[in-house]
Motif scaffolding. Structure first.
Motif, PDB file in Angstrom:
ATOM      1  N   SER A 103       0.766  -1.223   0.097  1.00  0.00           N
ATOM      2  CA  SER A 103       0.021  -0.061   0.086  1.00  0.00           C
ATOM      3  C   SER A 103       0.966   1.298   0.074  1.00  0.00           C
ATOM      4  O   SER A 103       0.433   2.083  -0.789  1.00  0.00           O
ATOM      5  CB  SER A 103      -0.891  -0.027   1.310  1.00  0.00           C
ATOM      6  OG  SER A 103      -1.742  -0.889   1.227  1.00  0.00           O
ATOM      7  N   GLN A 113      -8.082  -0.221  -0.566  1.00  0.00           N
ATOM      8  CA  GLN A 113      -8.271  -1.559   0.074  1.00  0.00           C
ATOM      9  C   GLN A 113      -9.631  -1.784   0.672  1.00  0.00           C
ATOM     10  O   GLN A 113     -10.186  -2.718   0.792  1.00  0.00           O
ATOM     11  CB  GLN A 113      -7.148  -1.459   1.258  1.00  0.00           C
ATOM     12  CG  GLN A 113      -6.646  -2.949   1.574  1.00  0.00           C
ATOM     13  CD  GLN A 113      -5.370  -3.138   2.352  1.00  0.00           C
ATOM     14  OE1 GLN A 113      -4.399  -2.183   2.394  1.00  0.00           O
ATOM     15  NE2 GLN A 113      -5.374  -4.099   2.947  1.00  0.00           N
ATOM     16  N   ASP A 154      -5.920  -1.773  -4.937  1.00  0.00           N
ATOM     17  CA  ASP A 154      -5.240  -2.328  -3.601  1.00  0.00           C
ATOM     18  C   ASP A 154      -6.148  -3.396  -3.069  1.00  0.00           C
ATOM     19  O   ASP A 154      -7.083  -3.226  -2.313  1.00  0.00           O
ATOM     20  CB  ASP A 154      -5.296  -1.052  -2.624  1.00  0.00           C
ATOM     21  CG  ASP A 154      -4.133  -1.393  -1.620  1.00  0.00           C
ATOM     22  OD1 ASP A 154      -3.910  -2.736  -1.528  1.00  0.00           O
ATOM     23  OD2 ASP A 154      -3.864  -0.610  -0.672  1.00  0.00           O
ATOM     24  N   GLU A 155      -5.703  -4.675  -3.106  1.00  0.00           N
ATOM     25  CA  GLU A 155      -6.495  -5.989  -2.523  1.00  0.00           C
ATOM     26  C   GLU A 155      -8.062  -5.853  -2.928  1.00  0.00           C
ATOM     27  O   GLU A 155      -8.637  -5.797  -2.104  1.00  0.00           O
ATOM     28  CB  GLU A 155      -6.212  -6.044  -1.218  1.00  0.00           C
ATOM     29  CG  GLU A 155      -4.407  -6.058  -0.818  1.00  0.00           C
ATOM     30  CD  GLU A 155      -4.205  -6.522   0.472  1.00  0.00           C
ATOM     31  OE1 GLU A 155      -5.112  -7.186   0.920  1.00  0.00           O
ATOM     32  OE2 GLU A 155      -3.147  -6.245   0.934  1.00  0.00           O
TER      33      GLU A 155
HETATM   34 MG   LIG Z   1      -2.303  -2.797   1.996  1.00  0.00          MG
END
Ligand SMILES: [Mg+2]
Ligand SMILES: Nc1ncnc2c1ncn2[C@@H]1O[C@H](COP(=O)(O)OP(=O)(O)OP(=O)(O)O)[C@@H](O)[C@H]1O
Lengths: 259, 256
Positions: free
Chosen positions: A60, A104, A183-184
């Protein structure tokens, strides 16, 4: 086709493509914790690049440096040929419209409705679509794209985790970015919903011809979406290659990802 | 944590708050101005605290009058009640108690709201979508508290005086007109102006501390609670410091 031929062919294909993201020797520490210690990455036009790394390895942090949300200690970041450290605020904002960022945890504004969430990026960047653009049409289209047209007047708290992720994706797409940073995208979702999100990502990739950088823990996600992968270990780009190449690697640290 | 460390942390925090305040003054004068959001915040903040401030004001008026009355009666000076009560309410008790109530309601609200926006990356999301979150979130809220608190204090003071009147009316023969005649005769600009000016500073302090705590919130839900909590503690403390300075300066200029 044997493996070396395959790699050669691919590298030829890559050099002929435009470089969208170029990170060189990125370093970032917080006090005594050295998170990134010379990370390198290239993302080519139209490519799906997956980054894997353990929790807390700095994934991140790395993409936040990419969009100027964090300042790296040293290193060089070029987005579509522009060195982001040299841009002023206006140029940076302009460049950011070309980069979609899926956070995320979705990061929907929880005091606003879905409609207002999607309109938010248009507040400052409407001119990207010419002068007399109808924002409600753009919003409707973006929601349609992720199959959630009926949620337009709901608040984020009324949506499930998977729906939130899809609304966030719609918000990310509304400015038609050329690069998308995920992000994920599947974290915290059940396997079936994860699959839906992955399908959606692939469809968007085809429809808008975006280049994508996908951060994930999820091996299944990586297998399905990646054309190329980078493993982030100990703050560096520890290993690169296709999913098959890395999965077949004999290196202990690489193997640990594919159990 | 050792006490020397605590003291060090405290001064680091003061430094960071100073830096944050400087950024506020830089951002408040540059384009774009988020006028619509400012008005929305003013409405929100006023709406959230009006009832609380009214009730607080009313009770202050009742209590002060009830408490003061026996003492004045002893000296046969009940007729001084309106002037005494009004001066103490307008000058000191109204602004300070109402500001403290306001801090409890608003500073914690802002701290928690911005704190949770911070930890869920909503502030980052604003930044990448081309809206300056400092202008959109912080500048509007600080301006709103700065503008709204003086207004709320004036309303609260008026209600407190009305509360005081009700007690006086129930105890004796004073009429509404007579009571408020006495109030306005005893009040001077030297009471009103400094008291109102200081409420702007109170409002500013409450807004800036709430935003500062929220904006610099540490990750996790514990962080959000802490941000809300310390916003109230820190801004209340700041209120007393500002009050002391204000009284000190007023003392020099108006020679009470
Ligand atoms: Mg992260
Ligand atoms: N603002 C910050 N201040 C201090 N340390 C930070 C900050 N942001 C991140 N870190 C630290 O940097 C490291 C990497 O964090 P990061 O969020 O990039 O991890 P990640 O790879 O994204 O992990 P995850 O998969 O859990 O999201 C962590 O050790 C974290 O504690």
């Amino acid at each position: 086709m044997n493996q070396s031929q395959h790699i050669e062919k691919q590298s030829v294909k890559q050099t002929s493509r435009k470089l969208m993201l170029d990170i060189k020797d990125l370093r970032k520490s917080f006090g005594d914790t050295h998170v990134l210690n010379g990370f390198n990455l290239e993302l080519y036009e139209g490519e799906n690049l997956v980054i894997m790394g353990k929790s807390g390895s700095g994934k991140s942090v790395m993409i936040k440096c990419l969009v100027g949300l964090m300042q790296p200690d040293s290193g060089n970041i070029k987005v579509m040929g522009k060195d982001i450290a040299t841009l002023n605020q206006i140029e940076l904002d302009e460049l950011r419209t070309e980069i979609g960022f899926l956070f995320q945890g979705s990061a929907l504004y929880d005091s606003m409705t879905v409609r207002e969430n999607l309109e938010f990026p248009l507040r400052r960047h409407k001119h990207k679509f010419g002068t007399n653009i109808d924002t409600s049409e753009l919003v409707a289209e973006a929601l349609e794209n992720v199959g959630l047209a009926h949620t337009i007047d709901l608040m984020p708290e009324e949506l499930s985790g998977g729906m939130k992720r899809r609304v966030a994706l719609a918000r990310t797409l509304i400015l038609r970015p050329k690069i998308i940073l995920y992000d994920e995208p599947t974290s915290g979702l059940d396997p079936i919903t994860s699959k839906e999100i992955i399908e959606l990502m692939r469809r968007i990739q085809k429809q808008y011809k975006t280049s994508s950088l996908i951060i994930t823990h999820d091996v299944d996600c990586a297998r399905v979406v990646s054309e190329r992968m980078v493993l982030l270990v100990d703050g560096i780009d520890y290993a690169k290659g296709t999913f098959a190449e890395l999965a077949a690697s004999s290196d202990k640290k690489v193997k640990a990802f594919f159990k | 944590m050792s006490s020397s460390e605590k003291i060090k942390n405290f001064f680091t925090e003061i430094g960071e708050l100073t830096y944050f305040t400087r950024r506020f003054f830089k951002e408040v004068i540059t384009r774009p101005f988020e006028i619509k959001e400012l008005l929305r915040q003013c409405y929100n903040i006023g709406n959230k605290s009006l009832l609380l401030v009214s009730v607080t004001g009313f009770i202050i008026g009742l209590v002060i009058t009830l408490q003061t009355r026996p003492t004045l009666e002893e000296f046969g000076a009940e007729s001084w009640m309106p002037s005494m009560v009004s001066i103490s309410i307008i000058r000191e008790i109204g602004p300070v108690i109402i500001a403290l109530t306001f801090a409890g309601r608003i500073a914690s609200g802002i701290g928690a709201e911005l704190g949770s926006m911070k930890v869920t990356e909503q502030i980052d999301a604003m930044e990448v979508s081309g809206t300056n979150p400092f202008k959109y979130l912080v500048v509007t809220r600080v301006l709103a508290t700065t503008l709204m608190l003086p207004l709320l204090v004036i309303i609260g003071d008026a209600i407190a005086l009305y509360g005081s009147f009700i007690i006086e009316y129930s105890k004796g023969e004073v009429s509404f007109v007579l009571y408020f005649n006495k109030v306005f005769n005893s009040l001077e600009f030297g009471d009103l102006i400094p008291a109102t000016i200081k409420t702007f500073f109170f409002g500013f302090a409450i807004g800036i501390v709430g935003c500062f705590k929220g904006y610099n919130c540490k990750k996790g839900t514990v962080g959000v609670g802490l941000a809300a909590n310390s916003a109230v503690v820190f801004s209340s403390m700041l209120l007393f410091i500002i009050d002391f300075i204000a009284v000190f300066i007023t003392d020099i200029f108006f020679e009470i």
